[in-house]
Motif scaffolding. Structure first.
Motif, PDB file in Angstrom:
ATOM      1  N   ARG A  97       1.728 -28.276 -49.382  1.00 20.61           N
ATOM      2  CA  ARG A  97       3.086 -28.742 -49.658  1.00 20.61           C
ATOM      3  C   ARG A  97       4.060 -27.569 -49.716  1.00 20.61           C
ATOM      4  O   ARG A  97       5.176 -27.633 -49.192  1.00 20.61           O
ATOM      5  CB  ARG A  97       3.116 -29.520 -50.970  1.00 20.61           C
ATOM      6  N   SER A  98       3.634 -26.448 -50.315  1.00 24.04           N
ATOM      7  CA  SER A  98       4.530 -25.295 -50.432  1.00 24.04           C
ATOM      8  C   SER A  98       4.736 -24.594 -49.094  1.00 24.04           C
ATOM      9  O   SER A  98       5.771 -23.972 -48.868  1.00 24.04           O
ATOM     10  CB  SER A  98       3.973 -24.300 -51.462  1.00 24.04           C
ATOM     11  N   MET A  99       3.740 -24.689 -48.185  1.00 26.57           N
ATOM     12  CA  MET A  99       3.834 -24.019 -46.889  1.00 26.57           C
ATOM     13  C   MET A  99       4.539 -24.848 -45.829  1.00 26.57           C
ATOM     14  O   MET A  99       5.083 -24.298 -44.866  1.00 26.57           O
ATOM     15  CB  MET A  99       2.426 -23.681 -46.372  1.00 26.57           C
ATOM     16  N   ALA A 100       4.513 -26.162 -45.952  1.00 25.32           N
ATOM     17  CA  ALA A 100       5.031 -27.029 -44.891  1.00 25.32           C
ATOM     18  C   ALA A 100       6.530 -26.831 -44.700  1.00 25.32           C
ATOM     19  O   ALA A 100       7.284 -26.632 -45.656  1.00 25.32           O
ATOM     20  CB  ALA A 100       4.727 -28.486 -45.217  1.00 25.32           C
ATOM     21  N   LYS A 101       6.951 -26.891 -43.434  1.00 23.76           N
ATOM     22  CA  LYS A 101       8.359 -26.762 -43.074  1.00 23.76           C
ATOM     23  C   LYS A 101       8.846 -28.079 -42.467  1.00 23.76           C
ATOM     24  O   LYS A 101       8.061 -28.835 -41.895  1.00 23.76           O
ATOM     25  CB  LYS A 101       8.553 -25.616 -42.092  1.00 23.76           C
ATOM     26  N   PRO A 102      10.140 -28.360 -42.588  1.00 25.82           N
ATOM     27  CA  PRO A 102      10.673 -29.573 -41.961  1.00 25.82           C
ATOM     28  C   PRO A 102      10.360 -29.565 -40.471  1.00 25.82           C
ATOM     29  O   PRO A 102      10.547 -28.554 -39.791  1.00 25.82           O
ATOM     30  CB  PRO A 102      12.177 -29.476 -42.222  1.00 25.82           C
ATOM     31  N   ALA A 103       9.871 -30.675 -39.968  1.00 22.28           N
ATOM     32  CA  ALA A 103       9.433 -30.727 -38.568  1.00 22.28           C
ATOM     33  C   ALA A 103      10.175 -31.810 -37.804  1.00 22.28           C
ATOM     34  O   ALA A 103      10.549 -32.852 -38.362  1.00 22.28           O
ATOM     35  CB  ALA A 103       7.925 -30.986 -38.495  1.00 22.28           C
ATOM     36  N   ALA A 104      10.382 -31.541 -36.532  1.00 27.60           N
ATOM     37  CA  ALA A 104      10.973 -32.521 -35.631  1.00 27.60           C
ATOM     38  C   ALA A 104       9.959 -33.630 -35.359  1.00 27.60           C
ATOM     39  O   ALA A 104       8.803 -33.568 -35.786  1.00 27.60           O
ATOM     40  CB  ALA A 104      11.396 -31.851 -34.332  1.00 27.60           C
ATOM     41  N   ARG A 105      10.394 -34.633 -34.637  1.00 32.01           N
ATOM     42  CA  ARG A 105       9.491 -35.713 -34.254  1.00 32.01           C
ATOM     43  C   ARG A 105       8.327 -35.143 -33.443  1.00 32.01           C
ATOM     44  O   ARG A 105       8.500 -34.245 -32.614  1.00 32.01           O
ATOM     45  CB  ARG A 105      10.252 -36.743 -33.419  1.00 32.01           C
ATOM     46  N   VAL A 106       7.146 -35.687 -33.699  1.00 30.52           N
ATOM     47  CA  VAL A 106       5.942 -35.175 -33.044  1.00 30.52           C
ATOM     48  C   VAL A 106       5.996 -35.403 -31.540  1.00 30.52           C
ATOM     49  O   VAL A 106       6.307 -36.506 -31.068  1.00 30.52           O
ATOM     50  CB  VAL A 106       4.677 -35.852 -33.611  1.00 30.52           C
ATOM     51  N   ARG A 107       5.703 -34.346 -30.817  1.00 27.21           N
ATOM     52  CA  ARG A 107       5.465 -34.446 -29.375  1.00 27.21           C
ATOM     53  C   ARG A 107       3.956 -34.468 -29.216  1.00 27.21           C
ATOM     54  O   ARG A 107       3.287 -33.466 -29.410  1.00 27.21           O
ATOM     55  CB  ARG A 107       6.083 -33.250 -28.657  1.00 27.21           C
ATOM     56  N   ARG A 108       3.387 -35.599 -28.847  1.00 25.43           N
ATOM     57  CA  ARG A 108       1.945 -35.803 -28.970  1.00 25.43           C
ATOM     58  C   ARG A 108       1.125 -34.797 -28.167  1.00 25.43           C
ATOM     59  O   ARG A 108       0.118 -34.269 -28.649  1.00 25.43           O
ATOM     60  CB  ARG A 108       1.583 -37.225 -28.536  1.00 25.43           C
ATOM     61  N   THR A 109       1.501 -34.529 -26.921  1.00 24.56           N
ATOM     62  CA  THR A 109       0.748 -33.580 -26.094  1.00 24.56           C
ATOM     63  C   THR A 109       1.696 -32.565 -25.461  1.00 24.56           C
ATOM     64  O   THR A 109       2.868 -32.855 -25.203  1.00 24.56           O
ATOM     65  CB  THR A 109      -0.049 -34.284 -24.981  1.00 24.56           C
ATOM     66  N   VAL A 110       1.149 -31.372 -25.227  1.00 23.49           N
ATOM     67  CA  VAL A 110       1.880 -30.272 -24.581  1.00 23.49           C
ATOM     68  C   VAL A 110       0.930 -29.609 -23.599  1.00 23.49           C
ATOM     69  O   VAL A 110      -0.242 -29.373 -23.929  1.00 23.49           O
ATOM     70  CB  VAL A 110       2.375 -29.241 -25.611  1.00 23.49           C
ATOM     71  N   ARG A 111       1.410 -29.277 -22.427  1.00 21.79           N
ATOM     72  CA  ARG A 111       0.583 -28.613 -21.427  1.00 21.79           C
ATOM     73  C   ARG A 111       0.780 -27.106 -21.499  1.00 21.79           C
ATOM     74  O   ARG A 111       1.897 -26.601 -21.402  1.00 21.79           O
ATOM     75  CB  ARG A 111       0.950 -29.093 -20.022  1.00 21.79           C
ATOM     76  N   GLN A 112      -0.326 -26.381 -21.695  1.00 19.32           N
ATOM     77  CA  GLN A 112      -0.253 -24.925 -21.633  1.00 19.32           C
ATOM     78  C   GLN A 112       0.149 -24.516 -20.218  1.00 19.32           C
ATOM     79  O   GLN A 112      -0.350 -25.058 -19.236  1.00 19.32           O
ATOM     80  CB  GLN A 112      -1.612 -24.313 -21.999  1.00 19.32           C
ATOM     81  N   GLY A 113       1.089 -23.592 -20.122  1.00 21.25           N
ATOM     82  CA  GLY A 113       1.621 -23.180 -18.832  1.00 21.25           C
ATOM     83  C   GLY A 113       2.978 -23.770 -18.527  1.00 21.25           C
ATOM     84  O   GLY A 113       3.600 -23.405 -17.523  1.00 21.25           O
ATOM     85  N   THR A 114       3.466 -24.667 -19.398  1.00 12.71           N
ATOM     86  CA  THR A 114       4.768 -25.296 -19.177  1.00 12.71           C
ATOM     87  C   THR A 114       5.811 -24.863 -20.211  1.00 12.71           C
ATOM     88  O   THR A 114       6.969 -25.247 -20.109  1.00 12.71           O
ATOM     89  CB  THR A 114       4.655 -26.835 -19.217  1.00 12.71           C
TER      90      THR A 114
END
Length: 234
Positions: A97-114
């Motif tokens: 809880r102390s480490m977590a930062k506000p996050a944007a909406r989850v982007r479920r997958t990301v391609r390495q190289g993009t």
């Protein structure tokens, strides 16, 4: 089938690194109530199912599963899929809880190289896959590219788990040397002086997940001076 490479029992709210292997067909459903799960496909093809949504997976695909979300994987006939998984403690644990930062909406997958390549020390580059901007407020996942020779001795303030994706070299810590190659995994504790030496002719690729979320270039030399490319944490 799951193999734990770095486990949590000796740490408070620690990350856990696993390798998950899926064979042809539909897997059982999984969920981790107290952990976010950062995945990275190291071999094979398949389909990730989260709720009513399906996502295609192949080599270099990263995926984010939030704490408590149920998911499964389907692998084509006669196929297989190998995934690197890092479980990151999620609130309500006090450290998470102390480490977590506000996050944007989850982007479920990301391609390495993009994603955008960014610079770190000693001509190294890195590509961030997940951080708060893509929905992971608890940790950053990235792939670092280390040229032949390697990086100078340095340390970080974050807690990190690394896995070698491509190449071979030597991990230097506390005067010791450990040979590493594709599939090797290791833990780098905060303030641990270390360096990765690339003994090959091409870039060494390292998959890293660290907490708290931030920049992979937040590094310091042994005298405490920020390394070139240092990005101050907010």
């Amino acid at each position: 089938m799951a193999f734990e490479l770095v486990s949590a029992p000796h740490y408070a709210e620690a990350m856990t690194h696993r390798v998950l292997r899926f064979t042809a067909g539909a897997s059982t459903h999984r969920h981790e109530p107290g952990h976010d799960d950062l995945l990275f496909v190291t071999d094979g093809r398949g389909t990730l199912h989260v709720g009513d949504e399906d996502y295609e997976l192949s080599d270099g695909t990263a995926a984010f599963i939030g704490a408590g979300e149920e998911w499964s994987i389907t692998v084509p006939t006669e196929g297989q899929l190998e995934v690197a998984s890092v479980l990151v403690p999620a609130p309500p644990g006090p450290a998470a809880r102390s480490m977590a930062k506000p996050a944007a909406r989850v982007r479920r997958t990301v391609r390495q190289g993009t994603q955008l390549l960014q610079e770190a020390t000693a001509d190294r580059e890195y590509e961030v896959l997940f951080d708060a901007s893509t929905g992971s407020g608890g940790a950053t996942q990235f792939v670092g590219f280390i040229p032949p020779s390697g990086a100078p001795i340095h340390y970080h303030l974050y807690d990190e788990i690394c896995m070698i994706v491509r190449g071979a070299g030597v991990l230097h810590t506390k005067g010791s040397e450990q040979l590493i190659s594709a599939g090797s995994a290791f833990h780098v504790a905060p303030r641990l002086l270390h360096s990765l030496e690339n003994t090959g002719d091409e870039d060494l690729w390292v998959l890293g997940v660290f907490r708290p979320e931030g920049s992979p270039s937040a590094a310091f030399y042994p005298d405490g001076q920020p390394a070139p490319g240092y990005v101050e944490e907010e």
